[in-house]
Design a protein around this motif. Structure first.
Motif, PDB file in Angstrom:
ATOM      1  N   SER A   1      -3.380   2.239  10.782  1.00 22.42           N
ATOM      2  CA  SER A   1      -2.202   1.793  11.535  1.00 22.42           C
ATOM      3  C   SER A   1      -2.565   1.066  12.817  1.00 22.42           C
ATOM      4  O   SER A   1      -1.878   0.132  13.217  1.00 22.42           O
ATOM      5  CB  SER A   1      -1.311   2.992  11.883  1.00 22.42           C
ATOM      6  OG  SER A   1      -0.832   3.599  10.722  1.00 22.42           O
TER       7      SER A   1
ATOM      8  N   ARG B   1       3.910  -1.511   5.700  1.00 20.84           N
ATOM      9  CA  ARG B   1       3.351  -1.112   4.406  1.00 20.84           C
ATOM     10  C   ARG B   1       2.475   0.132   4.490  1.00 20.84           C
ATOM     11  O   ARG B   1       2.100   0.698   3.468  1.00 20.84           O
ATOM     12  CB  ARG B   1       2.512  -2.255   3.820  1.00 20.84           C
ATOM     13  CG  ARG B   1       3.329  -3.404   3.348  1.00 20.84           C
ATOM     14  CD  ARG B   1       2.551  -4.467   2.606  1.00 20.84           C
ATOM     15  NE  ARG B   1       1.201  -4.153   2.212  1.00 20.84           N
ATOM     16  CZ  ARG B   1       0.198  -5.028   2.220  1.00 20.84           C
ATOM     17  NH1 ARG B   1       0.396  -6.276   2.610  1.00 20.84           N
ATOM     18  NH2 ARG B   1      -1.004  -4.668   1.835  1.00 20.84           N
TER      19      ARG B   1
ATOM     20  N   THR C   1       2.296   3.470   4.662  1.00 21.51           N
ATOM     21  CA  THR C   1       3.198   4.613   4.502  1.00 21.51           C
ATOM     22  C   THR C   1       2.495   5.842   3.941  1.00 21.51           C
ATOM     23  O   THR C   1       3.018   6.939   4.043  1.00 21.51           O
ATOM     24  CB  THR C   1       4.364   4.244   3.560  1.00 21.51           C
ATOM     25  OG1 THR C   1       3.829   3.822   2.305  1.00 21.51           O
ATOM     26  CG2 THR C   1       5.209   3.126   4.170  1.00 21.51           C
TER      27      THR C   1
END
Length: 136
Positions: A34, A44, A46
């Motif tokens: 991240s 995206r 996740t």
């Protein structure tokens, strides 16, 4: 065979294989992924389990257990062990490259690891989890 990225080897059991090249991946924390993806890719991210593809030739940087892959071109920084033509990061926390270290050695001001650390700051940061693609 074990992979060694930034001095951190994979466990005795192979990591998840990269969906692009099949090379066992190095587990990384989702916060690492991240922190390093460009803003357009962030939505995206996740999953809660990611791996770093350790193949120098593969364009994939990260992948999760499903079909979600992040290519190196989608990162804010280059992955040091992937093939590059420009400077290669040695210390992501301090922004030190291989070329910078070589320049210090060639100038004659550095003849030991401690000299290099003192002159460049390499290997003195504490932000590897969010700045180094391996998270270490």
């Amino acid at each position: 065979m074990q992979n060694h990225i930034c001095g951190a080897g994979l466990s005795d059991r192979p990591g998840e294989p990269c969906p692009c090249c099949g090379t066992p991946g190095l587990p990384v924390n989702v916060i690492t992924v991240s922190s390093l993806v460009i803003d357009e890719i962030l939505p995206r991210i996740t999953g809660d389990s990611y791996h770093l593809c350790t193949s120098p030739e593969c364009p994939v940087a990260y992948f999760d257990g499903s079909s979600n892959v992040v290519e190196e071109k989608d990162l804010k920084v280059p992955v040091w062990f992937k093939k590059h033509t420009g400077p290669v990061p040695v210390c992501y926390c301090r922004g030190v490259t291989d070329r910078e270290i070589l320049a210090h050695i060639e100038k004659g001001c550095c003849s030991s690891l401690s000299d290099i650390q003192r002159h460049t700051g390499a290997n003195t940061g504490k932000e590897c989890l969010t700045r180094n693609p391996a998270g270490r």
